[in-house]
Design a protein around this motif. Structure first.
Motif, short mmCIF file in Angstrom:
data_model
loop_
_atom_site.label_atom_id
_atom_site.label_comp_id
_atom_site.label_asym_id
_atom_site.label_seq_id
_atom_site.Cartn_x
_atom_site.Cartn_y
_atom_site.Cartn_z
N SER A 47 15.00 1.66 -1.20
CA SER A 47 13.63 1.50 -1.70
C SER A 47 13.09 0.17 -1.22
N ILE A 48 11.88 0.20 -0.65
CA ILE A 48 11.19 -0.99 -0.16
C ILE A 48 9.82 -1.04 -0.81
N ILE A 49 9.47 -2.18 -1.40
CA ILE A 49 8.17 -2.33 -2.06
C ILE A 49 7.54 -3.63 -1.62
N ASP A 50 6.24 -3.58 -1.33
CA ASP A 50 5.49 -4.75 -0.89
C ASP A 50 5.00 -5.52 -2.11
N ALA A 51 5.15 -6.85 -2.09
CA ALA A 51 4.75 -7.67 -3.23
C ALA A 51 3.24 -7.80 -3.34
N TYR A 52 2.51 -7.65 -2.26
CA TYR A 52 1.06 -7.83 -2.29
C TYR A 52 0.36 -6.56 -2.77
N SER A 53 0.69 -5.43 -2.19
CA SER A 53 -0.02 -4.19 -2.49
C SER A 53 0.73 -3.27 -3.44
N GLY A 54 2.04 -3.45 -3.60
CA GLY A 54 2.82 -2.52 -4.39
C GLY A 54 3.12 -1.23 -3.66
N PHE A 55 2.91 -1.19 -2.36
CA PHE A 55 3.16 0.00 -1.54
C PHE A 55 4.66 0.23 -1.45
N ILE A 56 5.10 1.48 -1.70
CA ILE A 56 6.52 1.83 -1.76
C ILE A 56 6.88 2.71 -0.57
N GLN A 157 -4.60 5.03 -8.17
CA GLN A 157 -5.23 3.75 -8.46
C GLN A 157 -4.45 2.99 -9.54
N VAL A 158 -4.25 1.69 -9.31
CA VAL A 158 -3.60 0.83 -10.29
C VAL A 158 -4.65 0.34 -11.27
N ALA A 159 -4.34 0.40 -12.56
CA ALA A 159 -5.33 0.11 -13.59
C ALA A 159 -5.83 -1.33 -13.50
N THR A 160 -4.92 -2.28 -13.30
CA THR A 160 -5.32 -3.69 -13.29
C THR A 160 -6.03 -4.10 -12.01
N MET A 161 -5.79 -3.37 -10.92
CA MET A 161 -6.37 -3.75 -9.64
C MET A 161 -7.62 -2.94 -9.30
N LYS A 162 -7.79 -1.79 -9.93
CA LYS A 162 -8.89 -0.87 -9.64
C LYS A 162 -8.82 -0.35 -8.20
N LEU A 168 -4.92 -1.09 -0.65
CA LEU A 168 -4.58 -2.47 -0.36
C LEU A 168 -3.78 -2.59 0.93
N PHE A 169 -3.01 -1.58 1.24
CA PHE A 169 -2.14 -1.64 2.41
C PHE A 169 -2.88 -1.29 3.70
N PHE A 170 -3.67 -0.21 3.67
CA PHE A 170 -4.36 0.26 4.87
C PHE A 170 -5.83 -0.13 4.92
N ASN A 189 -14.33 -3.25 3.21
CA ASN A 189 -14.00 -4.67 3.21
C ASN A 189 -13.56 -5.07 1.81
N ILE A 190 -12.27 -5.35 1.70
CA ILE A 190 -11.70 -5.73 0.41
C ILE A 190 -11.79 -7.24 0.25
N ASN A 191 -12.28 -7.68 -0.88
CA ASN A 191 -12.40 -9.10 -1.18
C ASN A 191 -11.01 -9.66 -1.52
N GLU A 192 -10.46 -10.43 -0.59
CA GLU A 192 -9.12 -10.96 -0.78
C GLU A 192 -9.06 -11.96 -1.93
N VAL A 193 -10.12 -12.71 -2.13
CA VAL A 193 -10.14 -13.68 -3.23
C VAL A 193 -10.09 -12.96 -4.57
N ASP A 194 -10.81 -11.86 -4.66
CA ASP A 194 -10.81 -11.09 -5.90
C ASP A 194 -9.42 -10.49 -6.16
N ILE A 195 -8.75 -10.05 -5.10
CA ILE A 195 -7.41 -9.50 -5.25
C ILE A 195 -6.44 -10.58 -5.74
N GLN A 196 -6.55 -11.76 -5.20
CA GLN A 196 -5.66 -12.85 -5.62
C GLN A 196 -5.89 -13.23 -7.08
#
Length: 398
Positions: A47-56, A157-162, A168-170, A189-196
């Motif tokens: 199992s591999i999971i990304d810390a930024y997007s949660g992509f598995i 969709q993740v509840a906290t991230m909307k 987030l990955f693609f 265009n995803i707002n990176e500041v909002d994601i952080q």
């Protein structure tokens, strides 16, 4: 009295957890990923999971060797890209093959504390999600749809991230067999500041609830005598030899083995009698032997005797090759006594049997074996002696 009781320290309760220490927020995709192995229905998976997007990403392993795991990881990273850091356990990712792979791929491997999976919580979360999906596939006998179930999770969709992990990955939503709005399939265009900010807010909430029942533990120093959990639930005595960080230490047990343990599994001991008689036993011998190693005289070492609180004087001698020879006990042990008794009984039976033999007239007696040849003890402890029938062998002249 209770704090210095050996039995009480052996079955001591677990130490209270410490405040949560969180990693820094990843700034981009695949900056940090977590990898772990798990088993389900007799089959091994990764199992591999990304810390930024949660992509598995998960794959089935045909065998659990380092070479095959590296082959699967390379096949995955060739499709989606190579990460900058990998969080994983020590086994099997701490092998020489993975060290070589890390140098070739320019990846930093960070290992978690043994027997403390909480230090690699991201990997454990990825395994829990993957196991839940795989368990449902086994329940309805659709293991061939396992990869599609992972796709459905990544597009949820993740509840906290909307946003979903796929967005987030693609940078856009991925189309599945379910109906999806066409505008979500376009690159947005995803707002990176909002994601952080959302990631940081989520981590602060986790730390707030976790730290309500946690307290800080004092740091340990090199040379401190401690009790630690080696294997299982019981505490054992050891000594701090090195610290990896504020929460992870290297502990030496009284058998000369080194263990890495988290601070929650280490406590300072108050039993001075145990520490001096057991933990420093080997150091005491080593220091005295090394100091007297250059002399030709016998080495006298005084060691504590725990039975009657007296000192025991041990004399060690040296061979020509400067090796230390342990003393021989003057009192034979039970095994030696039984061997001597068995040997004497065999010799007695053999001699009595020989004396009772009287050859008949017209009979040529074969040459008797040497009586000085006594039974001997083999390496396995068995007594070996010449068979009695050979001593009574007679050849009749026809």
């Amino acid at each position: 009295m209770v704090s210095q009781c050996t039995i009480c320290e052996k079955f001591k309760r677990n130490i209270q957890k410490e405040p949560l220490v969180q990693d820094s927020n990843p700034g981009y995709l695949f900056q940090r990923v977590a990898i772990d192995l798990f088993e389900m229905a007799g089959h091994d998976y990764i199992s591999i999971i990304d810390a930024y997007s949660g992509f598995i990403i998960s794959e089935k392993l045909s065998r659990k060797t380092s070479s095959h795991i590296i082959e699967v990881i390379v096949r995955i990273f060739d499709r989606v890209g190579y990460p900058s850091e990998i969080r994983c356990d020590n086994s099997p990712f701490g092998s020489v093959a993975f060290e070589k792979f890390a140098n070739e791929a320019n990846i930093l491997f960070t290992f978690s504390s043994p027997r403390y999976p909480q230090s690699n919580g991201l990997a454990e979360k990825g395994v829990a999600i993957t196991k839940n999906l795989l368990r449902r596939c086994y329940e309805v006998h659709e293991t061939d749809r396992f990869q599609y179930r992972i796709l459905e999770y990544n597009t949820t969709q993740v509840a906290t991230m909307k946003l979903s992990p796929a967005q987030l990955f693609f940078g856009r939503q991925i189309k599945t067999r379910l109906p999806v709005a066409s505008q979500l399939l376009y690159r947005s265009n995803i707002n990176e500041v909002d994601i952080q900010e959302k990631i940081q807010k989520k981590k602060e909430k986790q730390k707030y609830y976790y730290d309500r029942t946690a307290r800080s533990l004092p740091m340990l120093n090199v040379g401190d005598l401690v009790i630690f959990k080696k294997n299982g639930k019981e505490w054992q005595y050891g000594k701090i030899t090195d610290n990896i960080n504020d929460r992870s230490y290297i502990v030496l047990d009284n058998f000369g083995n080194y263990f890495r343990r988290n601070r929650r599994f280490i406590a300072k001991t108050k039993n001075n009698e145990i520490s001096t008689s057991e933990l420093l036993f080997e150091d005491h011998i080593r220091n005295n032997v090394n100091s007297e190693c250059n002399n030709d005289k016998e080495i006298n070492i005084i060691l504590p005797n725990k039975k009657n609180n007296t000192d025991v004087n041990i004399s060690l001698s040296k061979n020509n090759d400067n090796t230390i020879v342990p003393p021989k006990s003057n009192t034979p042990n039970e095994a030696e006594r039984s061997t001597e008794q068995q040997s004497s009984s065999v010799i007695h039976n053999e001699s009595s049997h020989r004396d009772s033999f009287v050859p008949d007239s017209g009979t040529e007696v074969a040459e008797m074996p040497d009586k000085s040849a006594r039974p001997f003890v083999t390496r396995s402890g068995r007594v070996s002696a010449p068979p009695v029938r050979y001593g009574n062998f007679a050849k009749k002249i026809i």
